[in-house]
Write a protein that holds these residues in place. Sequence first.
Motif, PDB file in Angstrom:
ATOM      1  N   GLU A   1       0.825  -1.211   0.000  1.00  0.00           N
ATOM      2  CA  GLU A   1       0.000   0.000   0.000  1.00  0.00           C
ATOM      3  C   GLU A   1       0.862   1.266   0.000  1.00  0.00           C
ATOM      4  OE1 GLU A   1      -3.976   0.801  -0.577  1.00  0.00           O
ATOM      5  OE2 GLU A   1      -2.983  -1.141  -0.283  1.00  0.00           O
ATOM      6  N   GLU A   2       1.995   1.211   0.689  1.00  0.00           N
ATOM      7  CA  GLU A   2       2.857   2.393   0.797  1.00  0.00           C
ATOM      8  C   GLU A   2       3.641   2.652  -0.484  1.00  0.00           C
ATOM      9  OE1 GLU A   2       5.336   1.661   4.140  1.00  0.00           O
ATOM     10  OE2 GLU A   2       3.661   1.603   5.561  1.00  0.00           O
ATOM     11  N   HIS A   3       3.796   1.634  -1.317  1.00  0.00           N
ATOM     12  CA  HIS A   3       4.612   1.780  -2.534  1.00  0.00           C
ATOM     13  C   HIS A   3       3.875   1.174  -3.718  1.00  0.00           C
ATOM     14  CE1 HIS A   3       7.940   2.949   0.097  1.00  0.00           C
ATOM     15  NE2 HIS A   3       7.651   1.899   0.838  1.00  0.00           N
ATOM     16  N   LEU A   4       2.664   1.644  -3.972  1.00  0.00           N
ATOM     17  CA  LEU A   4       1.831   1.049  -5.019  1.00  0.00           C
ATOM     18  C   LEU A   4       2.440   1.184  -6.406  1.00  0.00           C
ATOM     19  CD1 LEU A   4      -1.904   1.802  -4.155  1.00  0.00           C
ATOM     20  CD2 LEU A   4      -0.832  -0.434  -4.449  1.00  0.00           C
ATOM     21  N   ALA A   5       3.252   2.201  -6.614  1.00  0.00           N
ATOM     22  CA  ALA A   5       3.823   2.413  -7.946  1.00  0.00           C
ATOM     23  C   ALA A   5       5.029   1.516  -8.199  1.00  0.00           C
ATOM     24  CB  ALA A   5       4.218   3.881  -8.122  1.00  0.00           C
TER      25      ALA A   5
END
Length: 289
Positions: A13-17
């Motif tokens: 969730e914190e690094h979706l990209a």
Amino acid sequence: MISALNQLVDAVEEHLAEEPDVRGLAAALGTTEYHLRRMFSSLAGMPLSQYVRRRRMTVAAADVVRDEDDLLSIAVRYGYGSGEAFGRAFRAVHGAGPGEVRRDGGPLRTQPQLRFRLTVEGSNPMDTRLIDRPAFRLAGHAARVPLVHQGVNPHIQRHIAALPQGEHLRLKALGDTEPVGLLQVSDDLDPDSVQGSELTYLHGVALAHDTEAPEDLDTIEVPAGRWAVFRTSGPHPQALQTTWAATATEWFPSNPWRLRPGPSIVAILERADDFTTATCELWLPVEPA
């Protein structure tokens, strides 16, 4: 393990990209990437890669509908180098392109954020034993087949049916160590356990490490290690598949063990003539968690 899986979800969730650093997170949590991916796919019912893609496109859809940025900027924000690549990924999840969704407001298929919780189950005790085995080899007839999660795998069924009846008797006579009898071996399995992904299936027997295998047989070398052995009995293959799933949902979260890389092995101990029922042993390679 429940805590580890929730931390994995938070990292996604914190690094979706970006693609999640599963190996680094597993090391920090004192487990392995192999075990973490296998447990995620077993408990979530989907591979981690699919969950990441669905979550990424769920959050991206909100930006598309807001109509505050152009579609290329949104594509870049979520790690895509072009609008075309973003559009393909978006359509694969939602069934419509970002331009259509921006115009019509939908359709949208939302992937909620997962949260793993421990529930009290286990009312049916699992018949399990732990055994240390020296190195041995598996010998038989191997084929690359797609993974099928439920029901009979027709590719495996065809592979076995193509063998002459006398070959089954020959193989059974060759086996000289545990697991005993004719074996169903799955190896080189994708840790994400993606439906349709390929694995190596071997129909054969176990040989002691110093026993030579006939040259016309395929072999898999199995190093020394510990195994969790689960005994199952009932309708086949349903009872076996139910137990296999329960190892992830009940046994591993409740015991200080984790999967290690290696083949999973099914030994058929008894079966009905028509194979509708069977008593089996499921052998899984494990190590201390």
